[in-house]
Design a protein around this motif. Structure first.
Motif, PDB file in Angstrom:
ATOM      1  N   ASP A 138       0.805  -1.226   0.000  1.00 42.84           N
ATOM      2  CA  ASP A 138       0.000   0.000   0.000  1.00 42.84           C
ATOM      3  C   ASP A 138       0.836   1.273   0.000  1.00 42.84           C
ATOM      4  O   ASP A 138       0.295   2.358   0.203  1.00 42.84           O
ATOM      5  CB  ASP A 138      -0.927   0.006   1.222  1.00 42.84           C
ATOM      6  N   ALA A 139       2.152   1.123  -0.190  1.00 43.12           N
ATOM      7  CA  ALA A 139       3.051   2.285  -0.159  1.00 43.12           C
ATOM      8  C   ALA A 139       2.805   3.121   1.102  1.00 43.12           C
ATOM      9  O   ALA A 139       2.747   4.345   1.049  1.00 43.12           O
ATOM     10  CB  ALA A 139       2.901   3.135  -1.424  1.00 43.12           C
ATOM     11  N   ASP A 140       2.661   2.435   2.216  1.00 35.21           N
ATOM     12  CA  ASP A 140       2.435   3.090   3.502  1.00 35.21           C
ATOM     13  C   ASP A 140       3.777   3.603   4.024  1.00 35.21           C
ATOM     14  O   ASP A 140       4.693   2.820   4.254  1.00 35.21           O
ATOM     15  CB  ASP A 140       1.830   2.050   4.456  1.00 35.21           C
ATOM     16  N   PRO A 141       3.892   4.937   4.206  1.00 34.23           N
ATOM     17  CA  PRO A 141       5.185   5.486   4.640  1.00 34.23           C
ATOM     18  C   PRO A 141       5.622   4.962   6.010  1.00 34.23           C
ATOM     19  O   PRO A 141       6.805   5.000   6.345  1.00 34.23           O
ATOM     20  CB  PRO A 141       4.934   7.002   4.699  1.00 34.23           C
ATOM     21  N   ALA A 142       4.684   4.435   6.797  1.00 32.61           N
ATOM     22  CA  ALA A 142       5.034   3.921   8.126  1.00 32.61           C
ATOM     23  C   ALA A 142       5.563   2.493   8.066  1.00 32.61           C
ATOM     24  O   ALA A 142       5.975   1.939   9.072  1.00 32.61           O
ATOM     25  CB  ALA A 142       3.812   3.986   9.038  1.00 32.61           C
ATOM     26  N   GLY A 145       9.510  -2.299   3.457  1.00 34.64           N
ATOM     27  CA  GLY A 145       9.197  -3.238   2.392  1.00 34.64           C
ATOM     28  C   GLY A 145       9.557  -2.712   1.024  1.00 34.64           C
ATOM     29  O   GLY A 145       9.736  -1.511   0.819  1.00 34.64           O
ATOM     30  N   PHE A 146       9.674  -3.638   0.076  1.00 33.65           N
ATOM     31  CA  PHE A 146       9.942  -3.272  -1.311  1.00 33.65           C
ATOM     32  C   PHE A 146       8.729  -2.565  -1.900  1.00 33.65           C
ATOM     33  O   PHE A 146       7.581  -2.894  -1.583  1.00 33.65           O
ATOM     34  CB  PHE A 146      10.233  -4.529  -2.138  1.00 33.65           C
ATOM     35  N   ASP A 147       9.035  -1.649  -2.787  1.00 28.62           N
ATOM     36  CA  ASP A 147       8.005  -0.996  -3.586  1.00 28.62           C
ATOM     37  C   ASP A 147       7.519  -2.006  -4.638  1.00 28.62           C
ATOM     38  O   ASP A 147       8.334  -2.543  -5.388  1.00 28.62           O
ATOM     39  CB  ASP A 147       8.656   0.228  -4.247  1.00 28.62           C
ATOM     40  N   PRO A 148       6.218  -2.278  -4.691  1.00 23.84           N
ATOM     41  CA  PRO A 148       5.744  -3.269  -5.667  1.00 23.84           C
ATOM     42  C   PRO A 148       6.103  -2.913  -7.112  1.00 23.84           C
ATOM     43  O   PRO A 148       6.326  -3.800  -7.938  1.00 23.84           O
ATOM     44  CB  PRO A 148       4.229  -3.296  -5.458  1.00 23.84           C
ATOM     45  N   GLU A 149       6.184  -1.599  -7.390  1.00 28.34           N
ATOM     46  CA  GLU A 149       6.486  -1.157  -8.762  1.00 28.34           C
ATOM     47  C   GLU A 149       7.888  -1.557  -9.214  1.00 28.34           C
ATOM     48  O   GLU A 149       8.128  -1.772 -10.401  1.00 28.34           O
ATOM     49  CB  GLU A 149       6.379   0.375  -8.865  1.00 28.34           C
ATOM     50  N   ARG A 174      -3.215  -3.384   6.105  1.00 32.12           N
ATOM     51  CA  ARG A 174      -3.450  -2.079   6.737  1.00 32.12           C
ATOM     52  C   ARG A 174      -4.057  -2.295   8.104  1.00 32.12           C
ATOM     53  O   ARG A 174      -4.781  -3.258   8.322  1.00 32.12           O
ATOM     54  CB  ARG A 174      -4.473  -1.261   5.971  1.00 32.12           C
ATOM     55  N   LEU A 175      -3.790  -1.325   8.980  1.00 36.75           N
ATOM     56  CA  LEU A 175      -4.450  -1.339  10.290  1.00 36.75           C
ATOM     57  C   LEU A 175      -5.878  -0.880  10.084  1.00 36.75           C
ATOM     58  O   LEU A 175      -6.143   0.279   9.812  1.00 36.75           O
ATOM     59  CB  LEU A 175      -3.743  -0.360  11.228  1.00 36.75           C
ATOM     60  N   VAL A 176      -6.799  -1.813  10.171  1.00 39.85           N
ATOM     61  CA  VAL A 176      -8.192  -1.455   9.900  1.00 39.85           C
ATOM     62  C   VAL A 176      -9.085  -2.110  10.944  1.00 39.85           C
ATOM     63  O   VAL A 176      -8.707  -3.087  11.565  1.00 39.85           O
ATOM     64  CB  VAL A 176      -8.620  -1.937   8.498  1.00 39.85           C
ATOM     65  N   ALA A 182      -8.698  -5.162   4.376  1.00 41.44           N
ATOM     66  CA  ALA A 182      -7.335  -5.637   4.100  1.00 41.44           C
ATOM     67  C   ALA A 182      -7.282  -6.513   2.849  1.00 41.44           C
ATOM     68  O   ALA A 182      -6.205  -6.788   2.318  1.00 41.44           O
ATOM     69  CB  ALA A 182      -6.806  -6.417   5.299  1.00 41.44           C
ATOM     70  N   ARG A 183      -8.455  -6.921   2.365  1.00 45.48           N
ATOM     71  CA  ARG A 183      -8.483  -7.889   1.257  1.00 45.48           C
ATOM     72  C   ARG A 183      -7.723  -7.403   0.010  1.00 45.48           C
ATOM     73  O   ARG A 183      -6.950  -8.176  -0.580  1.00 45.48           O
ATOM     74  CB  ARG A 183      -9.931  -8.264   0.910  1.00 45.48           C
ATOM     75  N   PRO A 184      -7.939  -6.143  -0.417  1.00 48.48           N
ATOM     76  CA  PRO A 184      -7.234  -5.715  -1.636  1.00 48.48           C
ATOM     77  C   PRO A 184      -5.713  -5.810  -1.508  1.00 48.48           C
ATOM     78  O   PRO A 184      -5.021  -6.134  -2.480  1.00 48.48           O
ATOM     79  CB  PRO A 184      -7.671  -4.248  -1.807  1.00 48.48           C
ATOM     80  N   THR A 185      -5.199  -5.535  -0.308  1.00 50.12           N
ATOM     81  CA  THR A 185      -3.748  -5.639  -0.095  1.00 50.12           C
ATOM     82  C   THR A 185      -3.281  -7.079  -0.308  1.00 50.12           C
ATOM     83  O   THR A 185      -2.296  -7.341  -1.008  1.00 50.12           O
ATOM     84  CB  THR A 185      -3.406  -5.213   1.356  1.00 50.12           C
ATOM     85  N   PHE A 186      -4.004  -8.019   0.266  1.00 45.02           N
ATOM     86  CA  PHE A 186      -3.613  -9.427   0.157  1.00 45.02           C
ATOM     87  C   PHE A 186      -3.743  -9.908  -1.288  1.00 45.02           C
ATOM     88  O   PHE A 186      -2.903 -10.642  -1.804  1.00 45.02           O
ATOM     89  CB  PHE A 186      -4.470 -10.293   1.091  1.00 45.02           C
TER      90      PHE A 186
END
Ligand SMILES: *Cc1c(COP(=O)(O)O)cnc(C)c1O
Length: 240
Positions: A138-142, A145-149, A174-176, A182-186
């Motif tokens: 999710d490109a979460d600054p916190a 991890g590797f950038d998926p791009e 994501r913290l939700v 969280a499904r789209p991330t997975f």
């Protein structure tokens, strides 16, 4: 700890383990997957060695820790346990990490992979040391991890690291409050893995994703490793 107390605690851990395994099995059923394809890593950060001996007796023998030093202290006190690192790893702790952990799930840079490769070749010669690449989907600054791009380009730089076995990918959802979010991330992590492997990148099929609040969704989306702490050990009393 008295024998009776210990027995109660072993039973409690056994019941918590059975409940989590049942939830994994049900998620597998919904997704048409085989539950044996999902490995449970019991994330034991902040849990003391005495309790962990009972956890191992209850069948929770694959433990995940996010701090090298904490695991290094506990590991000699918990016979029969196997350890995975699931947290950030500093360059100066790689040697210690390789002595304690059977796998590092949280490799987040090419530089770190190179260092693990170099030291694994020394410390565990002849073995390809298992790692997962942590992806910041999710490109979460916190989050690390590797950038998926740019993951493909990064993997291209790691293919010659012969002391490593890149078993697959790892992510933190994501913290939700709603696990569905969280499904789209997975799903993205699974798609990324499929794309990379279809394109011939030499990474394994493992997907480490899902924690206490979202592991069932992760299993539905293809997790092969779930990292569960609180659902097994209870709420953590101090921050990790
Ligand atoms: C703490 C932690 C977990 C487990 O979290 P719970 O919410 O207790 O299940 C999983 N993965 C990582 C990387 C962690 O740091």
């Amino acid at each position: 700890m008295t024998d009776a107390g210990s027995r109660e605690r072993i039973e409690a851990f056994g019941a918590a383990r059975a409940a989590v395994l049942e939830r994994i099995a049900n998620a597998c059923l919904r997704a048409g997957r085989d539950a044996v394809a999902v490995t449970l890593v019991a994330v034991s950060k902040t849990v003391d060695a005495d309790a962990l001996r009972d956890a191992v007796r209850a069948g929770l023998d694959l433990l995940g820790e996010n701090r090298v030093q904490e695991a290094a202290v506990k590991a000699p006190l918990v016979p029969g346990a196997h350890w995975h690192l699931v947290g950030p790893l500093q360059a100066n702790k790689v040697r210690r990490a390789l002595e304690v952990f059977e796998a590092i799930e949280s490799v987040d840079s090419v530089g770190l992979a190179e260092r693990i490769d170099r030291l694994a070749g020394e410390i565990r010669p002849g073995l390809r040391y298992p790692i997962l690449l942590q992806v910041n989907v999710d490109a979460d600054p916190a989050k690390a991890g590797f950038d998926p791009e740019t993951l493909a380009a990064s993997i291209a730089r790691m293919v010659d690291l012969e002391a490593l076995d890149i078993r697959g990918l790892m992510t933190i959802g994501r913290l939700v409050t709603d696990p569905e979010s969280a499904r789209p991330t997975f799903r993205r992590l699974r798609d990324l893995s499929a794309q990379l492997r279809d394109s011939g990148f030499p990474i394994g099929p493992d997907l480490s994703m899902g924690m206490t609040d979202d592991f069932e969704v992760a299993v539905e989306e293809g997790a092969t490793i779930v990292r569960v702490g609180r659902a097994l050990f209870g709420e953590r009393h101090h921050p990790d």
